[in-house]
Design an enzyme around this catalytic site. Structure first.
Site, PDB file in Angstrom:
ATOM      1  CD  GLU A 151      33.505  41.557  34.534  1.00 17.36           C
ATOM      2  OE1 GLU A 151      32.584  40.309  34.374  1.00 17.36           O
ATOM      3  OE2 GLU A 151      34.111  41.683  34.788  1.00 17.36           O
ATOM      4  CD  GLU A 157      40.382  39.154  30.842  1.00 21.22           C
ATOM      5  OE1 GLU A 157      39.489  38.301  31.671  1.00 21.22           O
ATOM      6  OE2 GLU A 157      41.145  40.026  32.213  1.00 21.22           O
ATOM      7  CG  HIS A 187      37.723  43.853  33.209  1.00 22.39           C
ATOM      8  ND1 HIS A 187      39.037  43.189  32.584  1.00 22.39           N
ATOM      9  CD2 HIS A 187      37.107  43.045  33.813  1.00 22.39           C
ATOM     10  CE1 HIS A 187      38.318  42.085  32.899  1.00 22.39           C
ATOM     11  NE2 HIS A 187      37.755  41.893  33.248  1.00 22.39           N
ATOM     12  CG  HIS A 210      33.040  41.706  39.096  1.00 17.89           C
ATOM     13  ND1 HIS A 210      33.451  40.678  37.800  1.00 17.89           N
ATOM     14  CD2 HIS A 210      32.316  40.710  40.077  1.00 17.89           C
ATOM     15  CE1 HIS A 210      33.052  39.994  38.357  1.00 17.89           C
ATOM     16  NE2 HIS A 210      31.776  39.675  39.067  1.00 17.89           N
ATOM     17  NE  ARG A 216      40.103  39.956  37.473  1.00 17.63           N
ATOM     18  CZ  ARG A 216      40.198  40.383  36.744  1.00 17.63           C
ATOM     19  NH1 ARG A 216      40.364  39.571  35.441  1.00 17.63           N
ATOM     20  NH2 ARG A 216      38.545  39.923  36.542  1.00 17.63           N
ATOM     21  CD  GLU A 245      35.801  38.660  38.031  1.00 21.75           C
ATOM     22  OE1 GLU A 245      35.449  37.193  37.697  1.00 21.75           O
ATOM     23  OE2 GLU A 245      35.642  39.839  37.774  1.00 21.75           O
TER      24      GLU A 245
HETATM   25  C1  LER Z   1      37.301  38.506  33.688  1.00 21.52           C
HETATM   26  O1  LER Z   1      38.506  38.890  33.015  1.00 21.52           O
HETATM   27  C2  LER Z   1      36.027  39.043  34.303  1.00 21.52           C
HETATM   28  O2  LER Z   1      36.405  39.761  34.972  1.00 21.52           O
HETATM   29  C3  LER Z   1      35.046  37.941  34.410  1.00 21.52           C
HETATM   30  O3  LER Z   1      33.819  38.936  34.862  1.00 21.52           O
HETATM   31  C4  LER Z   1      34.813  38.027  33.364  1.00 21.52           C
HETATM   32  O4  LER Z   1      33.562  36.400  32.522  1.00 21.52           O
HETATM   33 MN    MN Z   2      34.933  40.318  36.181  1.00 25.46          MN
END
Ligand code: LER
Ligand code: MN
Length: 272
Positions: A151, A157, A187, A210, A216, A245
């Site tokens: 990912e 991060e 992201h 995701h 978020r 997520e």
């Molecule tokens: C963290 O920002 C994330 O998206 C997780 O899925 C990756 O560890």
């Molecule tokens: Mn993620």
């Protein structure tokens, strides 16, 4: 297209990006709210009892979409680019355990932040450390019929593999059929030039996704270009899992309900 939600054990760290905690009650809750599956965000493979998990999934007509490993990095500080031999062994054993679990549940194991960072070291050294661990875990996964999904994660991060283009370059070096990509649109909104174009450009590796909005929060609660994303996904023929997520804002139940309502609406428009 199937909709899943990231859940974690009751002891997950406060910064875990999950809606519900406690694996067993979360599966029941996720089913009641309209999800088709759950992504298990685990610290350790033995956090779940396979027998209990199996009957809960059956009773609630639910599936495991993937096992994810962010907590292995956040709570245990284990990562692919670590040079320390003992830590590498612990990480390898943890991933083998996740792979064994995924061989019965979902068949996919994620590598997010647990790939580790470069942090001022030689980028070549870090890439070599990553590739060494990637090949070891891919070999074990191959024996169990499991796939690994890397990912891209934003620069705030981690400082190694932030966007889909960088990820594709690295995946070509990994060069294993069972090692592909898990884009996360949260992201991508920070790192990729255009979300839709990047998904299309890197389509050969896109295996799992995701979903979150730009803040978020639940999909639909921010300014994510969802129509661009769904147009790209239908263009590349993506028909796999989409996993919310997200942060549990304003509360877990509302966030989950809003995700289901918004995404099922989009699936209806783009996939019927
Ligand atoms: C963290 O920002 C994330 O998206 C997780 O899925 C990756 O560890
Ligand atoms: Mn993620």
């Amino acid at each position: 297209m199937k909709l899943s939600v990231a859940i974690a054990g009751a002891e997950a760290m406060p910064n875990a990006f999950v809606v519900f905690r406690g694996v067993e009650p979360s599966i029941i809750k996720a089913h009641e709210l309209g999800f088709d599956g759950v992504e298990l965000a685990l610290k350790r493979p033995d956090e779940v009892d396979k027998g209990v998990l199996k009957s809960l999934l059956r009773e609630n007509s639910m599936e495991v979409s993937a096992v994810s490993s962010g907590q292995v990095f956040a709570a245990r500080n284990l990562y692919f680019t670590d040079e320390n031999k003992e830590n590498r062994k612990e990480l390898y054993d943890t991933f083998c355990g996740f792979i064994d679990l995924a061989s019965d549940f979902g068949g996919l194991v994620n590598i997010g932040r647990t790939r580790g960072s470069i942090n001022g070291r030689s980028p070549q050294l870090c890439e070599d450390l990553f590739l060494d661990m990637a090949h070891s875990v891919a070999d074990h996964a191959q024996k169990r019929g499991v796939e690994l999904i890397l990912e891209p994660v934003n620069r705030y991060e981690i400082d190694f593999i932030n966007n889909l283009d960088e990820c594709s370059v690295l995946l070509k070096k990994v060069n294993r059929k069972n090692f592909t990509m898990m884009p996360d649109v949260f992201h991508m909104n920070i790192e990729d030039d255009h979300i839709g174009e990047s998904l299309i450009r890197n389509k050969e590796f896109v295996r799992y996704i995701h979903f979150a909005d730009t803040n978020r929060h639940a999909p639909g609660d921010g300014h994510m270009p969802w129509d661009e994303i769904f147009t790209a996904l239908t263009t590349i023929g993506y028909n796999g899992w989409t996993t919310a997520e997200i942060l549990p804002f304003p509360d877990p139940e509302t966030a989950a309900k809003r995700s289901v309502a918004f995404l099922k609406g989009k699936y209806g428009s783009y996939y019927s």
